[in-house]
Design an enzyme around this catalytic site. Structure first.
Site, mmCIF file in Angstrom:
data_model
loop_
_atom_site.group_PDB
_atom_site.id
_atom_site.type_symbol
_atom_site.label_atom_id
_atom_site.label_comp_id
_atom_site.label_asym_id
_atom_site.label_seq_id
_atom_site.Cartn_x
_atom_site.Cartn_y
_atom_site.Cartn_z
ATOM 1 N N CYS A 37 -3.061 -4.040 8.164
ATOM 2 C CA CYS A 37 -1.762 -3.507 7.738
ATOM 3 C C CYS A 37 -0.705 -4.293 8.500
ATOM 4 O O CYS A 37 -0.796 -4.425 9.724
ATOM 5 C CB CYS A 37 -1.699 -2.019 8.090
ATOM 6 S SG CYS A 37 -0.056 -1.288 8.031
ATOM 7 N N THR A 40 2.539 -3.721 9.077
ATOM 8 C CA THR A 40 3.368 -2.940 9.998
ATOM 9 C C THR A 40 2.583 -2.575 11.250
ATOM 10 O O THR A 40 3.084 -2.702 12.379
ATOM 11 C CB THR A 40 3.848 -1.649 9.309
ATOM 12 O OG1 THR A 40 4.479 -1.994 8.082
ATOM 13 C CG2 THR A 40 4.824 -0.901 10.178
ATOM 14 N N ASP A 77 -6.162 0.568 7.729
ATOM 15 C CA ASP A 77 -4.893 0.299 7.055
ATOM 16 C C ASP A 77 -4.238 1.652 6.804
ATOM 17 O O ASP A 77 -4.890 2.690 6.859
ATOM 18 C CB ASP A 77 -5.163 -0.429 5.723
ATOM 19 C CG ASP A 77 -3.885 -0.711 4.934
ATOM 20 O OD1 ASP A 77 -2.832 -0.936 5.564
ATOM 21 O OD2 ASP A 77 -3.933 -0.700 3.688
ATOM 22 N N SER A 78 -2.951 1.617 6.476
ATOM 23 C CA SER A 78 -2.264 2.864 6.133
ATOM 24 C C SER A 78 -2.711 3.385 4.762
ATOM 25 O O SER A 78 -2.568 4.568 4.476
ATOM 26 C CB SER A 78 -0.755 2.645 6.128
ATOM 27 O OG SER A 78 -0.428 1.636 5.200
ATOM 28 N N GLU A 85 -0.266 -1.021 -7.561
ATOM 29 C CA GLU A 85 -0.910 0.303 -7.512
ATOM 30 C C GLU A 85 -1.019 0.903 -8.916
ATOM 31 O O GLU A 85 -1.915 1.696 -9.185
ATOM 32 C CB GLU A 85 -0.162 1.237 -6.556
ATOM 33 C CG GLU A 85 -0.177 0.703 -5.132
ATOM 34 C CD GLU A 85 -0.507 1.732 -4.073
ATOM 35 O OE1 GLU A 85 -0.268 2.931 -4.317
ATOM 36 O OE2 GLU A 85 -0.997 1.331 -2.993
ATOM 37 N N TYR A 127 3.501 3.305 6.443
ATOM 38 C CA TYR A 127 3.880 3.060 7.835
ATOM 39 C C TYR A 127 5.199 2.287 7.922
ATOM 40 O O TYR A 127 5.877 2.321 8.937
ATOM 41 C CB TYR A 127 2.798 2.228 8.537
ATOM 42 C CG TYR A 127 1.551 2.977 8.943
ATOM 43 C CD1 TYR A 127 1.314 4.292 8.547
ATOM 44 C CD2 TYR A 127 0.593 2.362 9.746
ATOM 45 C CE1 TYR A 127 0.159 4.959 8.934
ATOM 46 C CE2 TYR A 127 -0.559 3.025 10.139
ATOM 47 C CZ TYR A 127 -0.775 4.316 9.731
ATOM 48 O OH TYR A 127 -1.921 4.971 10.122
ATOM 49 N N GLY A 128 5.539 1.550 6.860
ATOM 50 C CA GLY A 128 6.651 0.592 6.877
ATOM 51 C C GLY A 128 7.976 1.154 7.353
ATOM 52 O O GLY A 128 8.773 0.451 7.952
ATOM 53 N N CYS A 174 1.754 -9.391 2.432
ATOM 54 C CA CYS A 174 1.438 -7.978 2.192
ATOM 55 C C CYS A 174 0.063 -7.944 1.545
ATOM 56 O O CYS A 174 -0.217 -8.759 0.649
ATOM 57 C CB CYS A 174 2.491 -7.375 1.255
ATOM 58 S SG CYS A 174 2.052 -5.746 0.600
ATOM 59 N N THR A 175 -0.773 -7.028 1.985
ATOM 60 C CA THR A 175 -2.162 -7.022 1.500
ATOM 61 C C THR A 175 -2.282 -6.669 0.018
ATOM 62 O O THR A 175 -3.332 -6.877 -0.576
ATOM 63 C CB THR A 175 -3.036 -6.041 2.314
ATOM 64 O OG1 THR A 175 -2.384 -4.784 2.364
ATOM 65 C CG2 THR A 175 -3.277 -6.561 3.710
ATOM 66 N N HIS A 176 -1.199 -6.133 -0.593
ATOM 67 C CA HIS A 176 -1.264 -5.867 -2.031
ATOM 68 C C HIS A 176 -1.060 -7.131 -2.872
ATOM 69 O O HIS A 176 -1.491 -7.197 -4.015
ATOM 70 C CB HIS A 176 -0.163 -4.870 -2.443
ATOM 71 C CG HIS A 176 -0.476 -3.438 -2.151
ATOM 72 N ND1 HIS A 176 -0.687 -2.964 -0.891
ATOM 73 C CD2 HIS A 176 -0.612 -2.369 -2.979
ATOM 74 C CE1 HIS A 176 -0.928 -1.659 -0.953
ATOM 75 N NE2 HIS A 176 -0.894 -1.276 -2.204
#
Lengths: 248, 248
Positions: free
Chosen positions: B66, B68, B3-4, B141, B35-36, B171-173
């Site tokens: 990720c 993106t 992932d980024s 975050e 990366y987005g 989105c993984t978040h």
């Protein structure tokens, strides 16, 4: 004036008020933002490229309207350019020291706080309390300036600042939250880096005899290195005027 | 798994539940995130470098955790690598289509939404409502998973989603906000891309006869390309286990 993004437009806005007759050229390096997490060497290279672009337009002074770029590259730019260079850090420190009675609070991005640049210089004169507020930039970029959530988050970050009488806003995005911050902090003097920087520029131009005292309003030209879909909205939010930018 | 940043650790967490005996190696390319906003060409180059690092460790399958990187480079990686490659987009789409009755909502970063990747594939089957939620990543975050401000911001973004019965978290978040989102959305089926991806990996390994059915718990090794000061905190938040990462 250059910055990694749109935050530096708050400096342009302050310059327009302080020096209404001056013509201003702004470069926002959106394609390479954020600078905050990049190495000193990379930030220096980007800053030099940005400043050279401005110098090609025959500017008489360069403003580094980005805290990271100021921290890493101000000295290099002052050595390399043929025109004076002003950053956003030292003017804000001087403004804070001019009004602080007891303790000074500093709020900024995580990168700026962990660099220690403000704390190092301020703590010689006053106790300093420094807090990173990483959510302020995304909140401002989303335009949630007076949202209930923004008030909650401002409280979340600033509640520990009990003893300070002066609060330095160490990021060009933060002045857009001034009203919300002032409401929470009560009788505390807020230091806006954009206003401090514009005052420093005005003083320097006067000293050099280069201030344009003409009666006609100066122009603003905006350049960016990328064009995100919501750019016009961001420009109007930060600059306070709807001016379109040219992609370079 | 690569992932980024740290978001892909939610995929590792789901893989640990789905495939407890498998050993997992994770690479988070923190030095080059996000990366987005980067060009397709650059994202492809980074993805290939990340995948090659994993292949040097003799992995039997690569997960692109990720959105993106999946959007821009999944096909390239599938052509270039000698092992199967699974992304985070198609499995989530399949999960959403398996449960949706009427309309599907998609929430993701501004980049993913404006790429249209989810909308294009879903709208052939169901009406789709897509909303960019740029504040969700910084809120997660910052660890404000159940803060009053987070609830306000979730409401701010999701209030327009009146008609959907299925909400794809693109989105993984975002799965870290599942509880808050579920509370607001009521009777809506949430699609967690990490769980969908882990299920797709399990199916594929079973088909290939390569699933490790052993009884002993698999290991996790974490690598990152940068070490921000709060990295350990982030790892524990996303992975749910306190595992330290090695800088490469």
């Amino acid at each position: 004036v250059f910055d990694s993004g749109v935050g530096g437009l708050t400096v342009v806005r302050a310059l327009r008020r302080q020096l209404p007759a001056e013509d201003i050229i702004y470069l926002g390096d959106l394609a390479r933002l954020p600078y905050g997490d990049k190495s000193a060497e990379t930030v220096r290279r980007y800053s030099l490229e940005n400043a050279q672009f401005l110098c090609q337009q025959q500017v008489k002074l360069v403003v580094v309207a980005c805290h990271t770029a100021t921290a890493w590259s101000l000295q290099l730019l002052q050595e390399r350019l043929d025109v004076p260079v002003v950053g956003v850090i030292q003017p804000a420190i001087e403004s804070a020291l001019a009004v602080a009675r007891k303790a000074i609070g500093v709020i900024a991005t995580r990168g700026t706080i962990s660099s220690g640049v403000f704390q190092e210089r301020l703590k010689q004169y006053h106790p300093v309390q420094a807090i990173a507020c990483p959510l302020f930039v995304p909140l401002v970029e989303e335009g949630l300036l007076d949202h209930a959530a923004t008030r909650d988050i401002v409280r979340h970050y600033l509640e520990p600042l009990q003893q300070v009488d002066t609060l330095l806003l160490g990021c060009t995005h933060y002045p857009l939250l001034s009203a919300t911050i002032a409401q929470l902090m009560g009788d505390v003097q807020l230091i806006d880096p954009a206003i401090s920087c514009a005052q420093a520029v005005a003083r320097l131009l006067t000293e050099l005899g280069q201030q344009n005292g003409g009666a006609s309003k100066g122009t603003v030209r905006l350049y960016t290195t990328d064009r995100p879909p919501h750019l016009n909205q961001l420009i109007e939010r930060f600059l306070g005027e709807p001016i379109s930018a040219e992609l370079i």
